[in-house]
Design a protein around this motif. Structure first.
Motif, PDB file in Angstrom:
ATOM      1  N   ARG A   1       0.703  -1.010   0.187  1.00 16.62           N
ATOM      2  CA  ARG A   1      -0.091  -0.147   0.080  1.00 16.62           C
ATOM      3  C   ARG A   1       0.840   1.220  -0.059  1.00 16.62           C
ATOM      4  O   ARG A   1       0.542   2.261  -0.687  1.00 16.62           O
TER       5      ARG A   1
ATOM      6  N   ILE B   1       2.469   1.871  -3.413  1.00 11.84           N
ATOM      7  CA  ILE B   1       1.410   2.265  -4.342  1.00 11.84           C
ATOM      8  C   ILE B   1       1.026   3.595  -4.146  1.00 11.84           C
ATOM      9  O   ILE B   1       0.851   4.521  -5.053  1.00 11.84           O
TER      10      ILE B   1
ATOM     11  N   TRP C   1      -2.721  -0.505 -13.576  1.00 15.90           N
ATOM     12  CA  TRP C   1      -1.554  -1.506 -13.506  1.00 15.90           C
ATOM     13  C   TRP C   1      -2.354  -2.839 -13.995  1.00 15.90           C
ATOM     14  O   TRP C   1      -3.646  -2.962 -13.872  1.00 15.90           O
TER      15      TRP C   1
ATOM     16  N   THR D   1      -2.452  -7.204 -13.145  1.00 18.04           N
ATOM     17  CA  THR D   1      -1.988  -8.551 -12.378  1.00 18.04           C
ATOM     18  C   THR D   1      -2.338  -9.704 -12.798  1.00 18.04           C
ATOM     19  O   THR D   1      -3.285  -9.730 -13.529  1.00 18.04           O
TER      20      THR D   1
ATOM     21  N   ARG E   1      -4.453  -8.763  -5.066  1.00 23.77           N
ATOM     22  CA  ARG E   1      -5.845  -8.297  -5.550  1.00 23.77           C
ATOM     23  C   ARG E   1      -6.589  -7.971  -4.359  1.00 23.77           C
ATOM     24  O   ARG E   1      -7.433  -6.966  -4.317  1.00 23.77           O
TER      25      ARG E   1
ATOM     26  N   TYR F   1      -5.290  -4.031  -4.049  1.00 23.30           N
ATOM     27  CA  TYR F   1      -5.792  -3.454  -4.977  1.00 23.30           C
ATOM     28  C   TYR F   1      -7.216  -3.147  -4.946  1.00 23.30           C
ATOM     29  O   TYR F   1      -7.554  -2.247  -5.394  1.00 23.30           O
TER      30      TYR F   1
END
Length: 144
Positions: free
Chosen positions: A97, A100, A117, A119, A127, A130
């Motif tokens: 985190r 990002i 992005w 994945t 995920r 994300y």
């Protein structure tokens, strides 16, 4: 932990992370590793750029790479987050985190209209993060 731009003295700490990333995605990037590292050391205006996460004792515990590029849908550039990896024992502890969010900050400074992005669908741990920090899109990737 500290997020910062990678520097020349980080190579010894970055290499195992880069290997771990390759192992996770079952790829061998040996042929491009040296070129990638050199581009981090002298990036052009679009990158690639690399940020690292330094743990409390100074060891590298994660990294992310990103590039800026023009786009036809907006006059502002976009930011593509290319790679993201954290040591397995620290997943779920905020390292991903933080990396990002650091890319988000760089993108904001670069006036980007979007950060995005890709994945693998099997990346369940990634995920979960994300889904908290971005919106899943309906796009399907094709490649040659």
């Amino acid at each position: 932990m500290t997020i910062r731009r990678v520097k020349i003295g980080d190579r010894e700490g970055w290499d195992p992370l880069w290997k771990g990333y390759q192992n996770y995605y079952e790829v061998d990037l040996t042929e491009t590793t040296e070129n990638t590292w050199q581009r981090f050391m002298e990036p052009d205006a679009n990158g690639p750029f690399c940020l690292v996460c330094e743990g409390e004792s100074g060891e590298l515990i994660g990294f992310t790479t990103y590039v800026f590029h023009a786009h036809t849908w907006h006059p502002e550039p976009r930011c593509y987050l290319v790679d993201l990896f954290t040591t397995s024992n620290l997943r779920g502890k905020g390292v991903g985190r933080a990396l990002i969010e650091a890319v988000y900050e760089k993108a904001d400074l670069h006036n980007c209209s979007q950060v995005y992005w890709l994945t693998q669908d099997f990346n369940e741990a990634g995920r979960k993060l994300y889904d908290k920090v971005a919106k899943l899109t309906p796009f399907v990737k094709y490649q040659r």
